[in-house]
Design a protein around this motif. Structure first.
Motif, PDB file in Angstrom:
ATOM      1  N   LYS A 197       0.579  -1.191   0.249  1.00 27.44           N
ATOM      2  CA  LYS A 197      -0.188   0.049  -0.150  1.00 27.44           C
ATOM      3  C   LYS A 197       0.547   1.095   0.361  1.00 27.44           C
ATOM      4  CE  LYS A 197      -3.493  -2.616   0.509  1.00 27.44           C
ATOM      5  NZ  LYS A 197      -4.905  -1.865  -0.464  1.00 27.44           N
ATOM      6  N   CYS A 198       0.280   2.052  -0.364  1.00 26.11           N
ATOM      7  CA  CYS A 198       1.142   3.931  -0.510  1.00 26.11           C
ATOM      8  C   CYS A 198       1.424   4.081   0.788  1.00 26.11           C
ATOM      9  CB  CYS A 198      -0.056   4.923  -1.557  1.00 26.11           C
ATOM     10  SG  CYS A 198       0.792   5.715  -1.358  1.00 26.11           S
ATOM     11  N   PHE A 199       2.558   4.470   1.087  1.00 22.61           N
ATOM     12  CA  PHE A 199       2.859   4.875   2.769  1.00 22.61           C
ATOM     13  C   PHE A 199       2.898   6.409   2.076  1.00 22.61           C
ATOM     14  CE2 PHE A 199       6.061   5.732   6.258  1.00 22.61           C
ATOM     15  CZ  PHE A 199       4.983   4.878   7.004  1.00 22.61           C
ATOM     16  N   ARG A 212      -1.620   4.792   5.826  1.00 24.78           N
ATOM     17  CA  ARG A 212      -1.458   4.181   3.956  1.00 24.78           C
ATOM     18  C   ARG A 212      -2.796   4.319   3.531  1.00 24.78           C
ATOM     19  NH1 ARG A 212       2.631   0.675   4.266  1.00 24.78           N
ATOM     20  NH2 ARG A 212       3.732   0.591   6.824  1.00 24.78           N
TER      21      ARG A 212
END
Length: 754
Positions: free
Chosen positions: A381-383, A492
């Motif tokens: 997932k995008c942090f 996230r």
């Protein structure tokens, strides 16, 4: 003993000296040469002036042009206005030659403030030797013209021309000019004028005039800018006064600066003064149009509810606030608290604009010592955050004492002031360790960087099942995104929700009071909602959008976080959008708090809303009726009189075509054949249930809120009742109706101790 001759001589000398002093002090005013008018633009055409392009039209404008905000401050009936065709038009307007015969050339100017693009120039030998631009570069400015002057002593005797230029397209791509004159006295706008204060009192007080030009005010403490805001400073008699609370700077020296100051002002910047009170404080909450049981701020504009949270026995209501004017602007988090949801105490502004932008909407949580039960998140997932995860206890690191902190999430709305020009919209945090009295901005802001141009309004809550914090954020168009975090700092992105615009809200409610059968509610600023399931990372809708309210004055609501389990209510408060308060030092209001519940209906599960039970604290006089027929032409409420009302009624129309309450002259009508409930142009499709209509109505000075069929239908209506009779009527038309039960209460003001 002084000789008489000496006394006489001294008196003559003193008198002569005073005459000479008066002459030197006032001779510029008394003996100034008459102004020479270069152009007053009162003709239908420009005469000998040469016009190029399409911005200036065939001749001077008669004030405001189509699509333009109201233009003020010009003299006579006409002026130069390059808004012909809007801001996309460009062109120039050049005068014939004339001789400079006075020390100053003065003119009225407004419009765009773009140097060299929206300006007036003085040309000598074809070269620009003097220039001035308008006053505005940001949305929401004023179209008021103000005086400016050029000192042209060195050009006296020369032949020159005036050129008015509009070479800009886009916002504020126009220029307004009027009354160009040669004068012996300077009529000037002074740039960045300053005043110094040693802060010994609570407030700096500012005079405000609605419609005056916006000016930017900056406050520096020992050279560091701590406040910046725009304000419509009164050039003469103010409409009202606003204040800046400077108590946090007590004992320090501050420099107050204004971006532009007119030498023609009689009050304005020079009238700002320091005091322990503010003008109008003695009449606070008693003003003519002050709602008496709805929250309004002491001064300034109010819109979206923000940061609503319960903490240590207090309900905290934050809200979008312009402390310095009647209109939207300077977005700041105002703050009020209550112990009963009814009586509110304004604590002052909590979070102020800074170099990252003004403070747009958001939410607040109480950071409990919670532990995550879900394990680590999927690293794919995008942090979004920039800091490493903290410990589960005080995972954010914000807590400094024994009290659980209030953590506020807001949008830093960049590019909304000169301070933040060129800065994008991002998401930020501020936290309080003293119960909300003061807030500290997180030094690592922003916690979420730029995603889209106007991404805003973070709604944060704790999700028990996964043991994580959840944020719902409006991204753009009709898209919300869901983020999760273990520590309130690092977020996230997980999934998206489609179909909603700004001000997201999300919560879980039991259906028909059954805790084993729950549904999640998602809505945006308009309040229309979807029901579905939420697993901690993704919302799965089970319905389309369902209409929430049927009035015309509801927007940007929010519900309280952290309500105790022993209470269990989901309590909502929204902005009474468009309920203007003319001639008041405040504007807009917050709607009365309602309790939200889910119930099964013939159309499926629906969300009901009813005034919170605490309204009973305001009951004053009481009338009640049971099992009474209402004949045509009869008014059972003829003996009732009051200003503020709560009405609860169960009615059976029976043979009537219409049943109508007339509340202080304003009808609330139910039409039996069309099954429509109407008030002041708003309507709701309300079907009778077992032949009965259930109504609850709250009437304040500036609003009527209607709840029908036990809260299934909600109609918040703005209505100025201040000049209306203090009467009530219940009417039946076309036949007799029946009152099963009816209770009428007059209500006490929340602002008095009675």
């Amino acid at each position: 003993m002084v000789p008489a001759s000496l006394t006489k001589f001294s008196s003559v000398k003193i008198f002569s000296f005073m005459l000479i002093l008066i002459y030197f002090l006032f001779s510029p005013l008394c003996f100034a040469e008459e102004p020479i008018i270069i152009a007053d633009f009162e003709s239908e055409d420009y005469g000998a002036w040469q016009s190029e392009g399409d911005a200036f039209g065939e001749g001077p404008a008669e004030g405001t042009l189509p699509g333009q905000m109201e233009v003020t401050g010009f003299q006579g009936q006409r002026l130069v206005n390059s808004f012909n065709g809007g801001d996309e038009a460009t062109g120039s307007l050049t005068s014939p030659q004339f001789e400079v015969k006075r020390p100053y050339i003065s003119f009225l100017i407004g419009g765009g403030g773009y140097e060299g693009k929206t300006c007036i120039n003085l040309l000598s030998g074809g070269e620009v030797v003097r220039t001035a631009e308008g006053t505005n570069t940001q949305a929401g400015g004023s179209e008021q013209l103000m005086w400016d002057s050029w000192n042209v002593r060195d050009l006296q005797g020369e032949m020159v021309k005036i050129q008015i230029v509009d070479s800009r397209t886009g916002g504020w791509g126009h220029i307004n000019v009027d009354h160009i004159i040669q004068t012996s006295i300077e009529r000037k706008v002074v740039h960045n004028k300053q005043r110094e204060f040693e802060f010994t009192s609570k407030y700096l007080n500012f005079p405000v005039k609605n419609g005056a030009a916006k000016r930017w005010i900056r406050l520096y403490i020992y050279g560091e800018k701590v406040r910046e805001f725009d304000i419509r400073l009164a050039p003469s008699d103010p409409d009202f006064w606003v204040y800046l609370d400077v108590s946090e700077f007590a004992g320090k020296t501050g420099t107050l600066e204004i971006d532009r100051y007119s030498t023609q002002w009689q009050t304005g910047f020079d009238a700002v003064f320091q005091a322990e009170t503010f003008p109008g404080q003695d009449n606070l909450y008693q003003e003519k149009r002050r709602p008496q049981f709805h929250f309004t701020s002491r001064r300034g504009w109010v819109n979206d509810t923000n940061g609503m949270v319960y903490h240590n026995g207090k309900y905290h209501l934050f809200y979008q606030h312009n402390p310095y004017g009647w209109n939207w602007g300077n977005m700041t988090w105002g703050h009020a608290v209550s112990t009963d949801l009814v009586h509110w105490e304004e604590w002052g502004d909590a979070i102020h604009p800074d170099q990252m932008g003004t403070i747009f909407s958001g939410s607040a949580v109480v950071e409990h010592d919670k532990s995550s039960s879900a394990g680590s998140e999927d690293e794919s997932k995008c942090f979004v955050g920039i800091n490493s995860l903290a410990n589960e206890k005080n995972s954010s690191g914000f807590r400094t004492g024994s009290e659980e902190p209030i953590v506020a999430f807001y949008t830093s709305a960049g590019n909304n002031s000169p301070w933040s020009r060129g800065v994008p919209f991002t998401q930020s945090i501020a936290y309080s360790n003293d119960g909300g009295r003061t807030f500290t901005k997180y030094e690592g802001n922003p916690i979420i960087g730029e995603i889209a141009g106007g991404t805003r309004d973070p709604k944060v809550f704790w999700h028990d099942s996964t043991g994580r914090w959840v944020m719902v954020l409006w991204i753009e168009n009709d898209k919300f995104s869901i983020f999760t975090s273990d520590n309130l700092i690092n977020w996230r992105i997980q999934s998206d929700i489609k179909g909603f615009f700004e001000c997201p809200e999300m919560f879980e409610l039991p259906v028909d009071g059954d805790p084993s059968n729950t549904k999640w509610v998602v809505y945006g600023a308009a309040g229309d909602y979807k029901l579905g399931d939420f697993n901690g990372t993704e919302f799965t809708p089970e319905t389309g959008k369902i209409k929430f309210q049927h009035g015309k004055n509801f927007y940007a609501s929010q519900t309280f976080n952290n309500i105790p389990d022993s209470d269990g209510r989901r309590i909502q408060m929204g902005w009474g959008r468009g309920i203007d308060m003319p001639d008041m030092p405040f504007n807009q209001m917050i709607l009365f708090p309602v309790s939200l519940t889910l119930h099964t209906t013939e159309q499926g599960v629906r969300m009901f809303k009813n005034p919170v039970k605490e309204i009973s604290k305001l009951h004053n006089r009481h009338w009640d009726w049971q099992s009474q027929e209402v004949s045509t032409g009869e008014n059972p409420l003829s003996d009732v009189s009051g200003e503020l009302f709560r009405i609860k009624a169960v009615l059976e129309p029976r043979g009537a075509d219409k049943v109508e309450f007339v509340i202080r002259g304003t009808p609330v009508t139910y039409d039996v054949s069309s099954e429509q409930l109407t008030c002041l142009g708003s309507s709701a499709p309300v079907s009778l249930k077992n032949g009965k209509l259930t109504l609850e109505i709250l009437a304040d000075r500036m609003s009527i809120e209607i709840f029908a069929q036990n809260g299934r239908y909600y109609m918040p209506i703005g209505a100025d009742l201040t000049e209306n009779p203090k009467s009530l009527e219940l009417c039946s038309e076309g036949g007799n109706a029946f009152v099963e039960s009816m209770d009428v209460y007059t209500l006490k003001s929340i602002w008095t101790s009675e």
